[in-house]
Scaffold this active site. Structure first.
Site, PDB file in Angstrom:
ATOM      1  CD  GLU A 180       2.680   0.311  -0.712  1.00 38.03           C
ATOM      2  OE1 GLU A 180       2.213   0.217  -1.871  1.00 38.03           O
ATOM      3  OE2 GLU A 180       2.321   1.188   0.091  1.00 38.03           O
ATOM      4  CD  GLU A 185      -3.659  -0.590  -3.916  1.00 36.56           C
ATOM      5  OE1 GLU A 185      -3.964   0.619  -3.841  1.00 36.56           O
ATOM      6  OE2 GLU A 185      -2.585  -1.053  -3.481  1.00 36.56           O
TER       7      GLU A 185
END
Length: 412
Positions: free
Chosen positions: A216, A327
């Site tokens: 990520e 997120e």
């Protein structure tokens, strides 16, 4: 000098005295501190300082950033990655064998962001910049074991878990060898110190159980990790669903950094403003077809480094899913939904200059070629809190607007 005559003359207490003496002498802790700190607090500080010695490597130069960070210039083969048994005694690779076909290093950013520390000069060749971790950084974590790690779950699958909420576009059902996108950078408000807000791309493989592999990268605001509300360039990886492997940035043996101009974990500046100028970053992750490692590129062609393939199980081969989006963590600490913002803190309907976006979203195929998303899907865990919309045009290719304010009349 610290005396231990008040302890019973047994071996175990003698060993405790020796341990405390060594810590106090090495760290030059004042005598009055040793007399009043409870034993549990002393043990905790010993563990914290031992951990700091492990991750804060000796530097040849230190730069005081205008935003408060200390950036240490560390000899590249002494960085935390080389604590790994499989890398001990080695040196970083010079670079990937090739970049994906169709890659344009200029990227044509709207406005490209920078890091303030670099305005004072880059680290010398042969070194890499590492944001220094402090005692305060570690002590903000819920535990030393959890410091620098995500709390499950950090990937959108079927249900919300651990208070994580997402608004993402994703593709799956094929073999993927990387991803690339531009994302604009904001300063979302995070209302609880143990929550965060991030925007990133995920390269994923595994069954979404204990074998989940992810790589990520993007930007995040995390008061717990960094002690402030600045958006920061970050990376993450795990090979067991965020349990015992992986970490943010360079806080464990993981990514091997090769770049002396970009500090992973450092603040990004300038940032986008509502109804004003927009600043974005380009992030690309791809699997080198020759060395098999996963490489990271940031901005206008800056190669940052690579995750060695041996760190992973499923990702030693390829990814099975790629995600783009935002997120947040909703801790529910006040008994209702958090007001932590995602992206700009505004819903995607507001469009350019007001909502957060990803543009030029692409994946890397088996032939190391960049391709536009095909049959992408959208998922917003709680669309009344954070939503997502997609589009496509000649200038931006495949794009999304995403985000929201969190708690509002429709999000309780």
């Amino acid at each position: 000098m610290v005396y231990c005559f008040s302890f019973k003359s047994t071996l175990i207490f003698t060993l405790v005295c020796i341990l405390l003496l060594s810590v106090f002498v090495c760290e030059s802790v004042p005598l009055n501190e040793t007399r009043f700190k409870p034993m549990e607090e002393l043990k905790k500080m010993i563990r914290v300082r031992t951990h700091l010695k492990k991750i804060n490597k000796p530097s040849v130069k230190t730069i005081q950033s205008p935003d408060g960070d200390l950036i240490d210039c560390v000899v590249s083969h002494l960085q935390p990655a080389f604590d790994h048994p499989k890398l001990k005694g080695q040196k970083p690779l010079e670079g990937p064998s090739e970049r994906p076909k169709g890659h344009n290093s200029s990227n044509n950013e709207i406005y490209e962001t920078v890091q303030l520390w670099a305005e004072l000069g880059y680290c010398p060749e042969g070194t890499i910049p590492i944001r220094r971790t402090t005692e305060k950084d570690v002590l903000r974590a819920s535990s030393l074991r959890r410091f620098g790690r995500k709390i499950k779950r950090g990937v959108r699958h079927d249900t919300m878990s651990g208070g994580h909420e997402h608004a993402v576009a994703y593709v799956n059902g094929d073999e993927y060898y990387g991803a690339k996108a531009n994302m604009n950078v904001w300063t979302p408000e995070v209302t609880d110190p143990y929550e965060f807000s991030l925007s990133q791309l995920w390269v994923i493989s595994g069954s979404f159980g204990n074998d989940l592999n992810t790589i990520e990268a993007g930007w995040q605001v995390s008061p717990e990790l960094y002690g402030d509300g600045f958006p920061r360039f970050f990376t993450y990886w795990t090979t067991d669903e965020y349990q015992a492997t992986g970490c943010y940035n360079l806080l464990c043996s993981g990514i091997v950094q090769t770049n002396n101009r970009i500090a992973i974990g450092a603040a990004i500046s300038p940032r986008s403003f509502y109804n004003g100028e927009q600043f974005d970053i380009s992030v690309m992750i791809w699997k080198d077809p020759k060395d098999g490692h996963w490489w990271l590129q940031f901005g206008s062609g800056e190669i940052i480094g690579y995750w060695p393939s041996f760190l992973f199980s499923h990702l030693q081969k390829h990814a099975s899913m790629v995600q783009f989006g935002g997120e947040i963590v909703n801790s529910g600490s006040n008994g209702y939904h958090t007001s932590t913002q995602m992206g700009s803190g505004h819903f995607p309907d507001e469009g350019f200059g007001k909502a957060a976006y990803f543009r030029n979203m692409q994946v890397v195929d088996w032939d190391n070629s960049l391709l536009p998303l095909v049959n992408s899907q959208l998922q917003a865990d709680k669309s009344s809190c954070y939503d997502i919309k997609e589009g496509q045009n000649n200038e931006w290719g495949n794009y999304i607007y995403y985000g929201g304010p969190g708690r509002n009349a429709g999000c309780q």
